[in-house]
Design a protein around this motif. Structure first.
Motif, short mmCIF file in Angstrom:
data_model
loop_
_atom_site.label_atom_id
_atom_site.label_comp_id
_atom_site.label_asym_id
_atom_site.label_seq_id
_atom_site.Cartn_x
_atom_site.Cartn_y
_atom_site.Cartn_z
N GLY A 1 -3.82 -5.00 -2.88
CA GLY A 1 -5.07 -5.59 -2.42
C GLY A 1 -6.20 -5.45 -3.41
O GLY A 1 -7.23 -6.11 -3.26
N ARG A 2 -6.05 -4.60 -4.40
CA ARG A 2 -7.12 -4.39 -5.38
C ARG A 2 -6.97 -5.39 -6.53
O ARG A 2 -5.91 -5.50 -7.13
CB ARG A 2 -7.05 -2.95 -5.92
CG ARG A 2 -8.18 -2.59 -6.87
CD ARG A 2 -8.17 -1.10 -7.15
NE ARG A 2 -9.17 -0.75 -8.14
CZ ARG A 2 -8.93 -0.67 -9.45
NH1 ARG A 2 -7.70 -0.91 -9.89
NH2 ARG A 2 -9.87 -0.35 -10.31
N PRO B 1 -5.83 -6.80 5.44
CA PRO B 1 -7.04 -7.10 4.64
C PRO B 1 -6.78 -7.20 3.15
O PRO B 1 -7.41 -7.99 2.46
CB PRO B 1 -7.97 -5.92 4.97
CG PRO B 1 -7.50 -5.41 6.30
CD PRO B 1 -6.01 -5.64 6.31
N ARG C 1 -5.32 -10.61 2.20
CA ARG C 1 -6.34 -11.63 2.49
C ARG C 1 -7.44 -11.58 1.42
O ARG C 1 -7.91 -12.63 0.96
CB ARG C 1 -6.94 -11.38 3.88
CG ARG C 1 -8.09 -12.32 4.21
CD ARG C 1 -8.69 -11.96 5.54
NE ARG C 1 -7.85 -12.41 6.62
CZ ARG C 1 -7.89 -13.62 7.14
NH1 ARG C 1 -8.73 -14.52 6.69
NH2 ARG C 1 -7.09 -13.95 8.13
N HIS C 2 -7.82 -10.36 1.02
CA HIS C 2 -8.83 -10.22 -0.03
C HIS C 2 -8.33 -10.83 -1.34
O HIS C 2 -9.08 -11.52 -2.05
CB HIS C 2 -9.15 -8.73 -0.21
CG HIS C 2 -10.16 -8.46 -1.29
ND1 HIS C 2 -11.45 -8.95 -1.25
CD2 HIS C 2 -10.06 -7.74 -2.45
CE1 HIS C 2 -12.11 -8.55 -2.33
NE2 HIS C 2 -11.29 -7.82 -3.07
N GLU D 1 -8.54 -14.60 -1.06
CA GLU D 1 -9.91 -15.11 -1.15
C GLU D 1 -10.39 -15.13 -2.60
O GLU D 1 -11.00 -16.11 -3.05
CB GLU D 1 -10.84 -14.24 -0.29
CG GLU D 1 -10.62 -14.42 1.21
CD GLU D 1 -11.37 -13.40 2.03
OE1 GLU D 1 -11.90 -12.42 1.43
OE2 GLU D 1 -11.44 -13.55 3.28
N LEU D 2 -10.13 -14.05 -3.35
CA LEU D 2 -10.53 -14.03 -4.75
C LEU D 2 -9.73 -15.04 -5.57
O LEU D 2 -10.27 -15.72 -6.45
CB LEU D 2 -10.33 -12.62 -5.32
CG LEU D 2 -11.28 -11.55 -4.77
CD1 LEU D 2 -10.96 -10.19 -5.38
CD2 LEU D 2 -12.73 -11.91 -5.05
#
Length: 599
Positions: free
Chosen positions: A279-280, A356, A359-360, A363-364
């Motif tokens: 996620g990062r 999350p 999803r993050h 989005e990016l």
């Protein structure tokens, strides 16, 4: 007792997971076969536990259930073949089912095993000769499935590699668990502890597959892991409470509650990273994404590249679309890049159950896709302007040439016409026809080459069609042209395009074989455009000129100038529309004019 509770829990869990697979069968290849395999495992567990639940009198029923093991392995083999996408002849799959069914039937009629009592497990089955035959059959089928897995694993790429690896890992775990029964059968003085891990086998198998295809599975797994870690934290706090200098149940409970509340957020974040890492997003990731999308020159290529990049990063297949929003009822994860009034934006659909972290990432990644979409759009606009500039330069050159040729050719034509004034009638008519043809070619060439200036206005296209068709009695109008069809266009140029199409269709339809050929005209509304179809029942367009039909001097009619359709194409392009050769049975030839819909 602990082993029996473990097996009972594994039975309930296996049936529940089979139900989940059936509910999501449309998202996973071979899901129904895997559900049938899990059902076979449930039958095998019941067969082993019946004597321990109801006594030695259930021996016959227990043996009948255990005899189904080879047929269960047939489902496993078939599932692996379908899941890995391996092309095996139907005869190979049928042979697997035949082996499993024959072994199962043989074991049903011949007692495959007998019951003995083990100090740790209770009643267990020891095989007779028939049991060894059945065991050999399910070992062969299981080994065949594992061989297919390993062969596919060598060739696979992510995310398919991860899914196949998960199935292979679950098979290894299942083998480790079965060694517990081996300890009991050999009557080793060791507790058959590997059996305690059996409940994890279906979980590893099913979750390893669903993780990369169904976001809901990841959401459940994340919640389950978070609650497990919180319960472990609470148990640890309870275990440490005796170290306090005083004893109080209230303070112990308060310490547990406080610890769980304080660490709830960090534990959930840890669970999220364990279940679905990645996620990062770093600056290096953004740079790599931009470079991966840099080579795309069209919207289709950009969508394909973006889908591949995001799918690799997320670990599941994600569809990326450009130019249109995703449907509101979409369930699969999708990222849509949409052209707004000022800039490109992105929308996510089917991500409701996604953690999350992914999803993050999406989005990016969507912001990078929007940048790339704007770049592709700008590049296409520059290319279109360059093509238009080159076209105008060629037309200017052609116009200069055409004007010079027209000026130089008119005098010889007049001389030829006067020279044959005293010739026989047939000769005069033939010369007149050829002179007229040259004159038409000169007129069309001048019209095609000279610069245009449109005078668009709101016009009724249906009325234009009716007026143009009235000059040609062979044209038949569809009922769709009876009402009003409004477009923004130059009436004179539209009439020119219609006249060219109608005349071409009339000439093509009226042949020696079919002198009464028909021309049919119909209108059709589609989203964002108004279509006008001009069709005829002539011999059709020769294959050798289809690719260059709208280029200058490509004619399908004997004696044609080859500029009529080129002029029609230029007229439609100037209006922001298009003309295309289309298929509309039973007509042999159809030309479709596409006008932008009037606001």
């Amino acid at each position: 007792m602990l082993i029996h509770l473990t097996l009972a829990f594994a039975l309930f869990e296996t049936l529940a997971l089979a139900g989940v697979l059936l509910a999501w069968a449309d998202r996973v290849a071979g899901a129904r076969l895997l559900a049938a395999f899990l059902g076979g495992i449930a039958v095998w567990i019941v067969g082993n536990e019946l004597p321990n639940w109801f006594g030695q009198g259930m021996e016959r029923a227990s043996m009948a259930l255990l005899a189904t093991a080879p047929f269960t392995s047939s489902f496993f083999f078939h599932f692996v073949v379908v899941f890995c996408g391996v092309r095996i002849p139907r005869a190979g799959i049928a042979a697997g089912y035949a082996l499993g069914a024959a072994s199962t039937l043989a074991s049903e009629f011949l007692l495959p095993a007998y019951l003995v009592h083990n100090r740790y497990i209770g009643w267990i089955a020891l095989p007779y000769a028939a049991g060894w035959i059945a065991s050999t059959a399910w070992v062969i089928l299981g080994a065949g499935g594992i061989a297919v897995l390993l062969a596919s694993l060598v060739r696979a790429r992510r995310p398919a590699f991860n899914q196949i690896a998960a199935v292979a890992a679950s098979c290894l775990w299942g083998f480790v668990c079965l060694t517990g029964y081996g300890m009991a059968v050999l009557d080793l003085p060791v507790y058959p502890f590997p059996l305690l891990g059996l409940p994890l086998y279906p979980v590893i198998l099913v979750y390893g597959i669903l993780r990369y295809g169904v976001f809901v599975a990841n959401a459940w797994a994340r919640r389950a892991l978070a609650w497990t870690l919180l319960l472990a934290l609470g148990a640890a706090v309870v275990a440490l409470t005796p170290l306090l200098p005083f004893e109080s149940r209230w303070l112990g409970g308060l310490a547990v509650a406080a610890s769980c509340l304080a660490l709830n957020g960090p534990i959930r974040r840890v669970a999220e990273r364990l279940v679905y890492p990645g996620g990062r997003v770093t600056a290096a990731d953004l740079l790599a994404w931009r470079q991966a999308l840099q080579s795309a020159e069209t919207a289709e290529a950009l969508a394909a590249d973006a889908s591949a990049v995001l799918s690799r990063r997320i670990g599941t297949r994600v569809e990326v679309g450009l130019g249109a929003a995703a449907p509101a009822d979409a369930t699969a994860p999708r990222l849509a890049a949409v052209r707004g009034p000022d800039a490109w934006t992105t929308e996510l659909t089917g991500w409701d159950a996604a953690p999350p972290g992914p999803r993050h990432v999406a989005e990016l990644f969507g912001s990078v896709v929007a940048e790339a979409a704007a770049r592709v759009e700008q590049a296409q606009q520059i290319a279109a302007r360059e093509r238009e500039r080159q076209l105008q330069a060629r037309l200017a050159e052609l116009g200069s040439l055409a004007a010079s040729v027209a000026h130089d050719i008119r005098n010889p034509l007049n001389i030829i016409a006067m020279a044959v004034a005293g010739a026989p009638g047939d000769t005069r008519r033939e010369v007149a026809d050829q002179v007229a043809r040259i004159s038409n070619l000169t007129k069309d060439l001048l019209d095609y080459a000279k610069p245009w200036k449109l005078a668009p206005a709101r016009i009724d296209l249906a009325a234009q069609v009716r007026r143009a068709a009235s000059r040609l009695p062979t044209v038949r109008l569809d009922a769709s042209l009876e009402g009003e069809l409004l477009v923004d266009a130059d009436a004179r140029r539209v009439d020119q395009a219609l006249t060219n199409l109608f005349e071409n269709a009339r000439v093509a339809a009226n042949t020696e074989d079919a002198p009464e050929g028909q021309v049919h005209v119909a209108a059709e509304h589609v989203p964002g455009a108004l279509l006008l179809h001009v069709c005829d029942d002539g011999p059709g367009v020769p294959a050798e000129i289809r690719a260059r039909l709208f280029e200058p001097f490509a004619s399908r009619s004997p004696g044609g100038t080859g500029l009529g359709l080129a002029i029609v194409a230029r007229i439609m392009s100037a209006h922001g529309g298009s003309v295309a050769l289309t298929e509309r049975p039973p007509w042999r030839t159809c030309f479709t004019l596409s006008f932008p819909a009037a606001p």
